[in-house]
Scaffold this motif. Sequence first.
Motif, PDB file in Angstrom:
ATOM      1  N   ARG A 197       5.176  10.721  -6.674  1.00 46.54           N
ATOM      2  CA  ARG A 197       6.592  10.601  -6.341  1.00 46.54           C
ATOM      3  C   ARG A 197       7.292   9.800  -7.428  1.00 46.54           C
ATOM      4  O   ARG A 197       6.699   8.962  -8.085  1.00 46.54           O
ATOM      5  CB  ARG A 197       6.779   9.912  -4.994  1.00 46.54           C
ATOM      6  N   ASP A 198       8.554  10.026  -7.545  1.00 48.62           N
ATOM      7  CA  ASP A 198       9.341   9.292  -8.521  1.00 48.62           C
ATOM      8  C   ASP A 198       9.587   7.871  -8.040  1.00 48.62           C
ATOM      9  O   ASP A 198       9.433   7.552  -6.854  1.00 48.62           O
ATOM     10  CB  ASP A 198      10.674   9.991  -8.765  1.00 48.62           C
ATOM     11  N   ARG A 207      13.625   1.149   3.184  1.00 53.83           N
ATOM     12  CA  ARG A 207      13.519   1.589   4.567  1.00 53.83           C
ATOM     13  C   ARG A 207      12.561   0.686   5.346  1.00 53.83           C
ATOM     14  O   ARG A 207      12.802   0.361   6.501  1.00 53.83           O
ATOM     15  CB  ARG A 207      13.047   3.039   4.602  1.00 53.83           C
ATOM     16  N   LYS A 208      11.466   0.276   4.714  1.00 56.18           N
ATOM     17  CA  LYS A 208      10.517  -0.639   5.366  1.00 56.18           C
ATOM     18  C   LYS A 208      11.138  -2.015   5.559  1.00 56.18           C
ATOM     19  O   LYS A 208      10.992  -2.622   6.610  1.00 56.18           O
ATOM     20  CB  LYS A 208       9.249  -0.780   4.522  1.00 56.18           C
ATOM     21  N   VAL A 209      11.852  -2.497   4.539  1.00 55.76           N
ATOM     22  CA  VAL A 209      12.406  -3.855   4.602  1.00 55.76           C
ATOM     23  C   VAL A 209      13.528  -3.943   5.615  1.00 55.76           C
ATOM     24  O   VAL A 209      13.567  -4.851   6.437  1.00 55.76           O
ATOM     25  CB  VAL A 209      12.902  -4.295   3.199  1.00 55.76           C
ATOM     26  N   PHE A 210      14.468  -3.002   5.580  1.00 55.02           N
ATOM     27  CA  PHE A 210      15.645  -3.095   6.437  1.00 55.02           C
ATOM     28  C   PHE A 210      15.469  -2.365   7.757  1.00 55.02           C
ATOM     29  O   PHE A 210      16.354  -2.387   8.600  1.00 55.02           O
ATOM     30  CB  PHE A 210      16.870  -2.564   5.699  1.00 55.02           C
ATOM     31  N   ASP A 255       0.829  -1.208   0.000  1.00 51.54           N
ATOM     32  CA  ASP A 255       0.000   0.000   0.000  1.00 51.54           C
ATOM     33  C   ASP A 255       0.864   1.258   0.000  1.00 51.54           C
ATOM     34  O   ASP A 255       0.563   2.232  -0.694  1.00 51.54           O
ATOM     35  CB  ASP A 255      -0.934   0.024   1.227  1.00 51.54           C
ATOM     36  N   ASP A 256       1.975   1.231   0.791  1.00 50.29           N
ATOM     37  CA  ASP A 256       2.874   2.386   0.832  1.00 50.29           C
ATOM     38  C   ASP A 256       3.533   2.599  -0.526  1.00 50.29           C
ATOM     39  O   ASP A 256       3.678   3.728  -0.984  1.00 50.29           O
ATOM     40  CB  ASP A 256       3.966   2.202   1.897  1.00 50.29           C
ATOM     41  N   ASP A 257       3.949   1.509  -1.180  1.00 52.84           N
ATOM     42  CA  ASP A 257       4.574   1.633  -2.498  1.00 52.84           C
ATOM     43  C   ASP A 257       3.592   2.188  -3.509  1.00 52.84           C
ATOM     44  O   ASP A 257       3.929   3.067  -4.303  1.00 52.84           O
ATOM     45  CB  ASP A 257       5.097   0.279  -2.985  1.00 52.84           C
ATOM     46  N   ASP A 258       2.373   1.665  -3.490  1.00 53.72           N
ATOM     47  CA  ASP A 258       1.359   2.144  -4.424  1.00 53.72           C
ATOM     48  C   ASP A 258       1.026   3.607  -4.140  1.00 53.72           C
ATOM     49  O   ASP A 258       0.868   4.403  -5.059  1.00 53.72           O
ATOM     50  CB  ASP A 258       0.072   1.305  -4.323  1.00 53.72           C
ATOM     51  N   LEU A 259       0.956   3.944  -2.843  1.00 55.85           N
ATOM     52  CA  LEU A 259       0.659   5.321  -2.465  1.00 55.85           C
ATOM     53  C   LEU A 259       1.782   6.260  -2.922  1.00 55.85           C
ATOM     54  O   LEU A 259       1.528   7.346  -3.416  1.00 55.85           O
ATOM     55  CB  LEU A 259       0.478   5.423  -0.943  1.00 55.85           C
ATOM     56  N   ALA A 303      10.160   5.799  -4.166  1.00 52.04           N
ATOM     57  CA  ALA A 303       9.406   4.609  -3.760  1.00 52.04           C
ATOM     58  C   ALA A 303      10.350   3.474  -3.398  1.00 52.04           C
ATOM     59  O   ALA A 303      10.118   2.746  -2.422  1.00 52.04           O
ATOM     60  CB  ALA A 303       8.453   4.187  -4.874  1.00 52.04           C
ATOM     61  N   VAL A 304      11.437   3.325  -4.164  1.00 48.81           N
ATOM     62  CA  VAL A 304      12.421   2.286  -3.854  1.00 48.81           C
ATOM     63  C   VAL A 304      13.076   2.564  -2.509  1.00 48.81           C
ATOM     64  O   VAL A 304      13.259   1.661  -1.687  1.00 48.81           O
ATOM     65  CB  VAL A 304      13.464   2.193  -4.986  1.00 48.81           C
TER      66      VAL A 304
END
Length: 180
Positions: free
Chosen positions: A21-22, A32-35, A11-15, A26-27
């Motif tokens: 945003r570029d 940041r979420k994963v690590f 959801d955060d990536d889609d948002l 998003a990457v």
Amino acid sequence: MSDDSEQDESDDDDLAIDSGRDEHVAVYLRFRKVFGDASTRSATARKRKKNKKEGASVPFAEGRDPHGLADVIDGLTSKMGWTSPLARSALLTSWPAIVGVDTAEHSSPQGIEDGVLTISCDSTAWATQLRLMRSQITTTIAQRFPDAGIESVRFEGPNAPSWKRGLRSIPGRGPRDTYG
């Protein structure tokens, strides 16, 4: 990982992508979420986060572009208070550009002391001529080198011989005794 956290990440990536945003932002957010967030790892990291100024360093934000060398040096000289000495040295080196090459051949700047620029001239005639041009020279210096802090200009002719020192000097009034 649980399905809820995976759903939140997607959801955060889609948002991030939907909100304009570029992709690189998003990457970054995905990594940041994963690590994990660095501020949750240690006590010193939490202190850094607490002391961090709002709107300070954000990746890919405005103001993060590299600066030119001239901009960096100008910022450093003004921050360190070197603008006045640098302007004074630039003034002394560019004397021919201020008064002209012909005039500069017969006069040279000697130094700046308490806002007074001292110029030595080859002859009293050149010193007198430059005294007549004093207002023009002072105006040019004020326009080109405002940081130099020059308040006035003093023109000196060649030094006259002194009768006070030497092998044949005597105490008293000297050669004036015989005139009279």
